[in-house]
Every structure is written in structure tokens, then in C-alpha cells.
Motif scaffolding. Structure first.
Motif, PDB file in Angstrom:
ATOM      1  N   LEU A 591      10.723 -14.099  -3.680  1.00 51.38           N
ATOM      2  CA  LEU A 591      10.534 -13.449  -2.383  1.00 51.38           C
ATOM      3  C   LEU A 591      11.110 -12.045  -2.441  1.00 51.38           C
ATOM      4  O   LEU A 591      12.142 -11.822  -3.089  1.00 51.38           O
ATOM      5  N   SER A 592      10.449 -11.105  -1.773  1.00 55.84           N
ATOM      6  CA  SER A 592      11.025  -9.756  -1.704  1.00 55.84           C
ATOM      7  C   SER A 592      11.760  -9.614  -0.371  1.00 55.84           C
ATOM      8  O   SER A 592      11.218  -9.938   0.681  1.00 55.84           O
ATOM      9  N   ARG A 593      13.009  -9.193  -0.445  1.00 61.97           N
ATOM     10  CA  ARG A 593      13.790  -8.934   0.769  1.00 61.97           C
ATOM     11  C   ARG A 593      13.817  -7.430   0.992  1.00 61.97           C
ATOM     12  O   ARG A 593      14.360  -6.683   0.180  1.00 61.97           O
ATOM     13  N   ARG A 594      13.226  -7.006   2.107  1.00 62.41           N
ATOM     14  CA  ARG A 594      13.080  -5.571   2.357  1.00 62.41           C
ATOM     15  C   ARG A 594      14.213  -5.039   3.226  1.00 62.41           C
ATOM     16  O   ARG A 594      14.502  -5.610   4.280  1.00 62.41           O
ATOM     17  N   ALA A 595      14.824  -3.965   2.771  1.00 61.06           N
ATOM     18  CA  ALA A 595      15.811  -3.254   3.594  1.00 61.06           C
ATOM     19  C   ALA A 595      15.082  -2.075   4.220  1.00 61.06           C
ATOM     20  O   ALA A 595      14.581  -1.192   3.516  1.00 61.06           O
ATOM     21  N   LEU A 596      14.975  -2.075   5.547  1.00 55.67           N
ATOM     22  CA  LEU A 596      14.187  -1.050   6.232  1.00 55.67           C
ATOM     23  C   LEU A 596      15.038   0.145   6.644  1.00 55.67           C
ATOM     24  O   LEU A 596      16.172  -0.019   7.077  1.00 55.67           O
TER      25      LEU A 596
END
Length: 642
Positions: A591-596
Motif C-alpha cells: 500500500l502507498s501511504r501518501r503524505a499530503l
């Protein structure tokens, strides 16, 4: 309003689409269950609706007149007939989305009927869903407070303890939510049956003593009162609407009980009991105008009978509150699945019934808001002013979406659909206008709560769409990447890698980063997409779609209905029958965990960027939400500007 409690044999209701073909035993159990869950809110309205309406009708005169009493009773009775019986029981119960009802189910149905360009439908769904949260906050506060206020009719020494005791009951009610409602719900139907029987029987004596109250059955008295009382008639109409709050529950609980049990319970138990009670309260006030201070409890003799009624009223209002609280959980789950809210932790409280869920964050927010309502307003009369706006707003939106469904889905002519819905819409808009007069008396509360929820839902939906479009521009086409990897494969490692992505045409970010950093590829690779359908549930045969795109790459699409909680391992087990040798213990989920981070030009104002980012951070972990074993998950961090 929707709720997930006390559902006898829900599978029978859902399995046959509309839930009409039940056995005699099943039908009786479903009817009893609907009396407990569906009608808790509208069933406790006599506690305060008649009192508030007559006090509004009396205006400056103070003491209620015969004209005011007969006018109010007539308005209430005909509101129950037109709004509840005709609009909901006869018409809207037919507008089901694969057996499910409620504003978001109706939104999905209308959207499907319209096809492309359904942005207005989505906006209507957001508004009605947001207003429901205002209703979910006020219902427990006004219901429980109005029941406990009956204590001062037993003895005035109880008066200082009304607010503290209400707070204690509400805290206990919200505290037990995490345990599930299945055990308590078994008593809901019988308790509410006793409630309806008692409030009907208590009204017979006053009606016999003041038979002139039966004149209110003639709609002429309702129309005449409105025509001759100007602004006071309009204000009274806003209070009369309190008698039909809870009508949305009829439609919202369609999927849990089926059309016929809900219709039967209304026509043969609930409507007759409510009509008798309102006539009884009217007769009591005609005989003794001073009784308007507390007409409901004064139907019962002073002493232990009235004290027992306070206890029964408290139980009934707790049941009404329970239905709206679980309704908030159900609505939240639908909103998450339809992309209107971020993922929240959803706990299942029953192994037998998938509909019985608990959402800790919603529970905490509701508790705080409900307690604030009680402490801020301190009486059911003050809270009643705030009550109607949220419900009337929802009813107006339901009417508009109902028009679209009748026109587009039922294939009526636009003129025919308008002719059917216009009278109800006119009545709903009149009720809404009457309730808007109470904005400064407390009506601002549900409007403020609704506006906040509209802002959150709109921001999440808009931000998610912008993020998806931005990510798609940056991503590499999946077909090109697979062709390159098959032609010149990197080092292979044993096992299966599952890459989750929302866009099956582009290479998942997690796959690109895995290749970049580890420079290896698994023997088998699966690009997994999870979709939410515009139907409440998906047939297991349609759950999984498998597509082989190369010897080592395949695409899997899992589809869930908006009423279902996604369970990836259970759904992937179905893929075995389609030929995929799936072993959870030799599979890694990437899974990719995105930091926005906010961008200079995102397409949204800076404050909305920050709101979307904070909502994104508050979202529940995808691993938990999709019920993937945490020991099999590899998370890859990426930074994205929006």
C-alpha cells in the motif's frame, strides 16, 4: 433516518429485493421489530409536539381557545395522513435501491437513473445526509429531556434534577454502544407496543368526556385555522411539524424490515395510537386549558400511574435515541463508501447481522454534541425550536430526488412525476419556511451542524477528485510497465505481491517505489482495485473480476455495495474458484501511504486544502478498513502536493 438495530431475520428482507415475501412468523417478527426501531422517534413526538403547537397557536392570548385546539389537532392528524401515510408509506417505500431506502440510497438510485451529469443529485444527497447529523444530535437531547421533565408532574421536588439526570442517561446510552445493540434491541418492539397501547388507552376517557374534539377529524378546521390566523398560523405549522419528525425512518429502514411490515405497523398500530393520543390531549385541554403546561402526562392519574408513565416514556425515548444513533453509524458507512467522508474505524458488533456496527469517532462526536445541546437549551420546549429545520430540509431534498427517480427510473412523464410530487413538495417547503422562523430561537443549531457537514463532505469529495486527477497525470501507464518488465525482468522472489490502487490503468505508486528501492519483483503480481457500487449490496458471484494481463501480472477488481464493509481476504478467497491460487500466508500487500502538502495552485482555496489534508490525516488506516492482516502489509510512503 436509518438505523441498524433490532433486525429480526434481516437476510429474509434483503434476499428477496423488497423484503415482501416472508413467512407468517417472519412477517410478524419483522412487523414487531419495525414498531420498535422505525417508529421510536415519531412515536415519542406526543410528549412535546401538541404542547408546543397549541402554545404557538395561542399567541398573545395565552390561554388556548377551542378554535386553536381543534385547529392544531386537525393540522397534526392531517400532517400524519398526508406527509407520513401518502408520501412515505404509499409512494416513497416503492422507490427502493435493491431493497434499501434512505437519502443516500435514493441519491445513488437517482444518480444511476440520470447517468452522466448527476452532480446536482450528489449535492442533494450531501445536503440531506449532512442535515441528518443535525437531527441525530437533537433527537436524543429533546426526546430524553421531554420524558424526564415528566418527573415534575409527579412532584416539583424533582425539577432541579431533570437536566443532570438527562445527562447521566445519555452518557450511559452512548457508553453501551460499543457492546452492540442486539440484546437490548430484542426488547424494543415489545416496549414500544406497550407504549402505543398505553398512550391510546389513556386518551379514550378525555375523548368520551369532550367528544367535540372529534370535529378535528374534518380537515376544514386545519385549513380554516391557517387562513384566519396569519403569521401565528404559520408559526404554529412549524410546531405541528414536530408530530411527523421521524417519518424519514420509515424509508431509511426499508432494507432492514421490508415494505409490508413497515406499512402494516404504521396503518394498524402506530397511526391509530398517535391519532387517539393527540385527540385525547386536545380533549383534555378543551376541558381544562391549564393542562397545556403538560398535556401528555396529565392524561394519566396523579401518583404511581404517572410515575410509571415517566419510566415508560424514558424507555421509549431511549429507544427513539438508539435508532437515530445507529442511523448515524449506518449513514456514515454509506457516506464513506460513496466517497463523501474519509475512512473511519468501523467495528462490527454482531457476527450474525452485518448491519450492526459501531463507529467510535462518530459516537464520541455525537455524545459531546448531544450533551452540549442539553446544557445549552435545558428544556425540551427550547430544544423543540431547533428540531424541525433539519428534518424539513431532509424531507424537501427527499422529495426532489423522489421526483427524479419517478421521472427517470420509473419512466413517468416529467409532467406526471411533477403532478405526483408537487403537492408533497409544496407542503414540505411550507413546513420548512415555517420552521425557518425559528432560526434565532435555536434553529441555527441544526443549520450550523448541517453546514459544517456539507463543507466536510464537499471538501473531501472535491479534494479526492483533484488528488486522483493529479496522481493520474504523474503515473506511468500500467500496460507499458508490464511489457517492459516481462521483456527485461528484474530479480524474482518467491510469493505473490498484491498492489492496491484506485486507478487500474496506471502503475501503482507502491509498485514503482518497490522496483526503485528493492529492485526485485515477485513471481506473481496482482494489481488490486476496490470499487463501490451504486447498489447497497453485491451478489457474491459479481464480487471478483479477474483479468490476466501477462504471465506474471494479473488485475483483480473487487466490488462492494455501499452498505457493505469491504473485507479483502474474504473476497479474494472467491478468486480461488476463478483459478487464482491465493494463499494469504505467502502473499504481501503493498500500500502507498501518501503524505499530503498544499500546492501553490491546487484548484481549491488554501483553507480548503488544509481542511482536506487534516481530514486525510484523520482517516482510518487502509489496512484496518479493508480488513487486511497487518502482518502481511508493506507500506510505501510518498509525498504528494495538492
Amino acid at each position: 433516518m436509518t438505523s441498524d438495530v433490532a433486525v429480526p431475520a434481516p437476510e429474509t428482507a434483503a434476499a428477496n429485493g423488497r423484503g415482501d415475501a416472508h413467512t407468517t412468523v417472519g412477517f410478524g417478527a419483522l412487523t414487531l421489530g419495525s414498531i420498535g426501531v422505525v417508529y421510536g422517534d415519531i412515536g415519542t413526538s406526543p410528549l412535546y409536539a401538541f404542547r408546543e403547537a397549541v402554545m404557538a397557536a395561542s399567541g398573545a392570548e395565552g390561554a388556548p381557545t377551542t378554535v386553536a385546539v381543534l385547529g392544531v389537532v386537525s393540522l397534526i392528524l392531517w400532517a400524519l395522513v398526508v406527509v407520513v401515510t401518502l408520501k412515505y408509506v404509499v409512494i416513497l417505500l416503492r422507490a427502493d435501491n435493491n431493497g434499501e431506502g434512505g437519502t443516500l440510497a435514493l441519491m445513488a438510485l437517482a444518480q444511476r437513473a440520470v447517468g452522466t451529469g448527476g452532480a446536482t443529485i450528489v449535492l442533494l444527497g450531501i445536503i440531506s445526509g449532512a442535515l441528518f447529523y443535525g437531527d441525530a444530535v437533537i433527537t436524543p437531547a429533546v426526546s430524553v429531556l421531554s420524558a424526564i421533565e415528566g418527573m415534575k408532574d409527579v412532584t416539583l421536588t424533582f425539577e432541579p434534577y431533570i437536566v443532570p439526570l438527562t445527562v447521566v442517561i445519555l452518557v450511559v446510552l452512548f457508553a453501551v454502544q460499543s457492546r452492540g445493540t442486539a440484546r437490548v434491541a430484542a426488547f424494543f418492539g415489545p416496549v414500544m407496543c406497550v407504549w402505543f397501547a398505553v398512550i391510546a388507552i389513556a386518551a379514550i376517557g378525555p375523548i368520551v368526556r369532550q367528544p367535540q374534539v372529534l370535529l378535528a377529524l374534518n380537515p376544514f378546521y386545519a385549513v380554516s385555522f391557517m387562513l384566519h390566523h396569519g403569521i401565528i398560523g404559520f408559526v404554529t405549522l412549524g410546531a405541528v411539524f414536530l408530530a411527523v419528525t421521524g417519518a424519514e425512518a420509515l424509508y431509511a429502514d426499508l432494507g432492514h424490515f421490508g415494505k409490508r411490515p413497515i406499512q402494516t405497523a404504521w396503518l394498524f398500530v402506530v397511526l391509530p395510537s398517535l391519532a387517539l393520543n393527540y385527540l385525547g390531549q386536545g380533549a383534555l385541554v378543551l376541558g381544562d386549558p391549564a393542562a397545556i403546561e403538560s398535556p401528555f402526562f396529565q392524561l394519566f392519574p396523579q401518583g404511581w400511574v404517572r410515575g410509571g408513565m415517566v419510566v415508560l416514556a424514558t424507555a421509549a425515548t431511549v429507544i427513539a435515541s438508539q435508532a437515530v444513533i445507529t442511523g448515524a453509524y449506518s449513514l456514515t458507512r454509506q457516506a464513506i463508501q460513496l466517497g463523501l467522508l474519509p475512512r473511519f474505524e468501523i467495528r462490527h458488533t454482531s457476527e450474525a447481522h452485518s448491519g450492526q456496527i459501531f463507529i467510535p469517532r462518530i459516537n464520541q462526536l455525537l455524545l459531546v454534541a448531544v450533551i452540549l445541546m442539553v446544557l445549552l437549551f435545558r428544556s425540551s420546549s427550547a430544544l423543540a425550536s431547533a428540531y424541525g429545520i433539519a428534518v424539513t430540509g431532509t424531507m424537501v431534498v427527499t422529495g426532489l430526488m423522489g421526483f427524479v427517480v419517478i421521472w427517470k427510473a420509473w419512466k413517468w412523464s416529467a409532467l406526471g412525476a411533477a403532478a405526483l410530487i408537487a403537492p408533497f413538495l409544496f407542503l414540505d417547503l411550507t413546513f420548512l419556511a415555517a420552521n425557518l422562523l425559528k432560526v434565532f430561537e435555536g434553529g441555527w443549531v441544526p443549520l450550523a451542524l448541517g453546514s459544517l457537514m456539507i463543507l466536510l463532505m464537499y471538501t473531501w469529495r472535491r479534494g479526492s477528485r483533484l488528488l486522483f486527477e493529479k496522481s493520474r497525470k504523474l503515473e506511468f501507464p500500467l500496460a507499458d510497465l508490464v511489457a517492459m518488465l516481462e521483456k527485461r525482468p528484474p530479480q524474482r522472489v518467491p510469493g505473490t505481491a498484491v498492489f492496491l490502487t484506485s486507478d487500474p490503468l496506471s502503475a501503482p505508486t507502491a509498485l514503482m517505489h518497490s522496483l526503485k528501492h528493492y529492485k526485485v519483483l515477485h513471481e506473481k503480481n496482482v494489481i488490486l482495485t476496490i470499487e463501490t457500487a451504486q447498489t447497497p449490496r453485491i451478489d457474491p458471484a459479481e464480487r471478483v473480476r479477474l483479468e490476466q494481463i501477462s504471465p506474471t501480472f494479473s488485475k483483480v477488481r473487487l466490488k462492494f455495495g455501499f452498505m457493505e464493509s469491504p473485507n479483502v481476504p474474504k473476497a479474494l478467497a472467491i478468486a480461488r474458484k476463478l483459478g487464482w491460487q491465493f494463499d494469504i500466508m505467502s502473499t504481501s500487500f503493498f500500500l502507498s501511504r501518501r503524505a499530503l502538502k498544499p500546492a501553490a495552485h491546487s484548484g481549491m482555496p488554501r483553507w480548503q486544502d488544509r481542511l482536506f489534508i487534516s481530514l486525510s490525516r484523520s482517516a482510518n488506516d487502509a489496512t484496518d478498513y479493508f480488513q487486511i492482516p497487518s502482518g502481511r502489509v508493506v507500506e510505501v510512503g510518498t509525498q504528494v502536493t495538492i
